[in-house]
Write an enzyme that holds these catalytic residues in place. Sequence first.
Site, short mmCIF file in Angstrom:
data_model
loop_
_atom_site.label_atom_id
_atom_site.label_comp_id
_atom_site.label_asym_id
_atom_site.label_seq_id
_atom_site.Cartn_x
_atom_site.Cartn_y
_atom_site.Cartn_z
N ASN A 184 0.82 0.05 6.09
CA ASN A 184 1.24 -0.82 4.99
C ASN A 184 1.93 -2.01 5.64
O ASN A 184 2.82 -1.84 6.47
CB ASN A 184 2.21 -0.09 4.06
CG ASN A 184 2.76 -1.04 2.99
OD1 ASN A 184 2.08 -1.98 2.58
ND2 ASN A 184 3.99 -0.81 2.56
N GLY A 185 1.51 -3.23 5.30
CA GLY A 185 2.13 -4.44 5.86
C GLY A 185 1.05 -5.40 6.32
O GLY A 185 -0.10 -5.32 5.88
N ARG A 195 1.48 1.61 -6.08
CA ARG A 195 1.65 0.62 -5.01
C ARG A 195 0.32 -0.07 -4.68
O ARG A 195 0.29 -1.05 -3.94
CB ARG A 195 2.20 1.27 -3.74
CG ARG A 195 3.58 1.91 -3.88
CD ARG A 195 3.98 2.63 -2.61
NE ARG A 195 4.09 1.69 -1.51
CZ ARG A 195 5.21 1.00 -1.24
NH1 ARG A 195 6.28 1.15 -2.01
NH2 ARG A 195 5.26 0.16 -0.22
N GLU A 222 9.49 -21.09 -18.72
CA GLU A 222 9.44 -19.67 -18.31
C GLU A 222 10.64 -18.92 -18.88
O GLU A 222 10.50 -17.79 -19.35
CB GLU A 222 9.40 -19.58 -16.78
CG GLU A 222 9.38 -18.16 -16.24
CD GLU A 222 8.12 -17.37 -16.67
OE1 GLU A 222 7.19 -17.96 -17.24
OE2 GLU A 222 8.11 -16.14 -16.47
N GLU A 240 9.14 -12.86 -25.15
CA GLU A 240 8.30 -11.66 -24.95
C GLU A 240 9.12 -10.40 -24.74
O GLU A 240 8.62 -9.30 -24.95
CB GLU A 240 7.32 -11.87 -23.80
CG GLU A 240 7.92 -12.03 -22.43
CD GLU A 240 6.83 -12.18 -21.37
OE1 GLU A 240 5.69 -11.73 -21.59
OE2 GLU A 240 7.13 -12.74 -20.30
N LYS A 242 -0.50 -6.09 -20.31
CA LYS A 242 -0.29 -6.68 -18.99
C LYS A 242 -1.44 -7.64 -18.64
O LYS A 242 -1.23 -8.66 -18.01
CB LYS A 242 -0.21 -5.59 -17.92
CG LYS A 242 0.08 -6.10 -16.51
CD LYS A 242 1.39 -6.83 -16.44
CE LYS A 242 1.65 -7.43 -15.07
NZ LYS A 242 2.83 -8.34 -15.10
N CYS A 275 0.87 -1.19 0.00
CA CYS A 275 0.00 0.00 0.00
C CYS A 275 0.90 1.23 0.00
O CYS A 275 2.11 1.15 0.18
CB CYS A 275 -0.86 0.03 1.25
SG CYS A 275 -1.88 -1.43 1.46
N LYS A 323 10.21 -15.66 -21.41
CA LYS A 323 10.83 -14.36 -21.12
C LYS A 323 11.64 -13.87 -22.31
O LYS A 323 11.59 -12.70 -22.68
CB LYS A 323 11.70 -14.47 -19.86
CG LYS A 323 10.88 -14.50 -18.57
CD LYS A 323 10.24 -13.15 -18.32
CE LYS A 323 9.09 -13.15 -17.35
NZ LYS A 323 7.91 -13.86 -17.82
N HIS A 325 13.22 -37.40 -29.66
CA HIS A 325 12.03 -37.89 -30.40
C HIS A 325 11.67 -36.96 -31.55
O HIS A 325 10.51 -36.85 -31.94
CB HIS A 325 10.86 -38.01 -29.41
CG HIS A 325 11.11 -39.01 -28.34
ND1 HIS A 325 11.04 -40.37 -28.57
CD2 HIS A 325 11.51 -38.86 -27.06
CE1 HIS A 325 11.35 -41.02 -27.45
NE2 HIS A 325 11.63 -40.13 -26.52
N TRP A 359 -3.67 -1.63 -1.30
CA TRP A 359 -3.55 -2.88 -2.04
C TRP A 359 -4.01 -3.95 -1.05
O TRP A 359 -3.25 -4.38 -0.19
CB TRP A 359 -2.09 -3.12 -2.46
CG TRP A 359 -1.89 -4.34 -3.30
CD1 TRP A 359 -1.59 -5.60 -2.89
CD2 TRP A 359 -1.98 -4.40 -4.72
NE1 TRP A 359 -1.49 -6.45 -3.97
CE2 TRP A 359 -1.73 -5.75 -5.08
CE3 TRP A 359 -2.26 -3.49 -5.70
CZ2 TRP A 359 -1.74 -6.17 -6.42
CZ3 TRP A 359 -2.27 -3.91 -7.03
CH2 TRP A 359 -2.01 -5.23 -7.36
#
Length: 615
Positions: free
Chosen positions: A105-106, A27, A488, A495, A610, A2, A492, A511, A79
């Site tokens: 925040n936390g 944030r 992955e 993209e 996104k 946050c 990366k 194969h 958040w």
Amino acid sequence: MCGIIGLTGSSDALRILREGLETLEYRGYDSAGIAIVDRDGSGITRHRSAEQGHAIADLGDPSLVWPVSPGAGIGHTRWATHGAPTHDNAHPHADCTGAISVVHNGIIENHRELAAALVAEGHSMSSATDTEVVAHLIEREHLRGLAPADAVRSAVRELRGDFALCIVLADEPDLLVAARRTSPLIIGTGPSVGYVASDIAALLPMTRELFTLGDDEVAEVRPNEIRVTDLEGGLVELSPLRVTWDVRAAQKGGYDDFMTKEIHEQPSAVAETLLGRFADDGTTDFEELGLTRSQLAAFHRVVFLACGSSYHAALSASLATEHFARVPASAEVASEFRYRGAVIGPETLVVVVSQSGESVDTLHAMREAKLQGATTVAVTNVVGSVMAREADAVLYTRAGPEIGVASTKCHLAQIALLEAFALHLAIARGVIDAASLTRAGAALIETPRLITRCLDKIEEYFSVAQRYADVNDFYFLGRRIGYPIALEGALKLKELAYVRAEAYPAGEMKHGPIALIEPGAIVVVVATRTTLWEKVMANVEEMRARGATIIAVAEEGDDETESLVDAVLSVPATMEFCSPIIDVVPLQCFAYAIARARGNDPDRPRNLAKVVTVE
Ligand code: AGP
């Protein structure tokens, strides 16, 4: 994650607080609120909004009444972690009388027990957040006659978990009180003005006289005075913060781009996601699921559904789930699952994995699963997202907003959360012994530290990448838990650098795909010391025999592997099922470096968005 801002000594408090929140909006933006002490002694004026995406704008609505003579004020952009993004859960939070306001925040880990004790003493809670208990704890201490800073110190001593707090009190119109443990908070001063904020970006427009606040320190900020103490009240020296950034750079935390910033946020993203998941006795806590151990044990099958990087996390999770919980588990690409007429039902647990919680392929796959009677759990990073609202249960990664289009910190947080969940399932099914559980839990808890060790090697990773920046064809190989890592790494590179990169299970090359291997082919192989290392190295030999160049993700000090390949991206050793959290980091950096070498903007890769909200 946050955003917090506070100030004292300005007659323009509302404008400065709102502009600070706009800077901090990256944030989190589930909701927002501001509280300002009225210097005329009438108390604290507080307004909040939970209108996603324009909550901060709502605070500027001309119909809202604010103090004509403003004292200290605090603002917050949320958040959500505990409690849905509703108006009542929006910060600032108040005590019973409204004479104390708090932004946070936390995560207060022991908020439930503190709230129960406060309610037993007659306090009434008005939200589902962990934060609100702080306002009531301060109220209780203040009513006992403690001065504001003493009341805050006393309250903070009762808190377990991470926090950055900023507090205002109606009977102290010039005073801001701030306290922190792990979560970021900085202090600023200007001519007869004092500031507090979550990060530098929010204060740079007003001042460069900045100071850091240490863990378990409390700051009393007045227009012409800052006093910092430890929790026992002992004075602490102010620690100046020298800043060379401009404002725009500050939003990126001084990094060149959000992707780099988020790669560096990976240790905290994984740590925050795992916070509170393991008790001291090694058992797991997924209380928010609302599913009992017997309900969890009754599922005959677990199906993970996702897209892109989230699918790769889901693949790792399916392997860990089958390994630890001894229940059939599989991961499927959501866009394929939706149309294949899957045979699932009430005995199936379907886990949808989505950073945004909005990817339309995954959303529709989840709806299909629900139609078939399956129980659905959404694993997402966005509170209040469509999947979070429609799933039968939700598990949140706590990676904070991920701005970079290429998923990094959230991908690792997803894997960590899902592996902890695999252990939770194993406990529910009674198939894991205490020693294995303790070992696996400890390995997960250690991953943030190991990610940091990878980040210490980032220049080494970049240097290896530079040697292959002009290559246009890569093969990524891995076996079992190494295969989702290979997938992955290949994604990366595609993209970010727009380079062809094929990922295969290492055993699959012979194969057919090995026909592509010729001198000059570049093969990236995941060769950490899992139980299949020898098999992987045998596949490496098959590639080398045909002239391929081999880049290996290998453990630090593994001279044997290093002697068999052309380049190494070294990583610290970890438990096999934690390796996707660690081994992906050099591959993120590898792809980033090649993208930069090719002049690409890693934050805005071509053709991508996104969140994919179209089929
Ligand atoms: C990953 O780097 C990409 N941005 C993309 O593959 C992404 O993971 C995918 O679109 C899924 O998004 P979600 O997690 O928000 O559902």
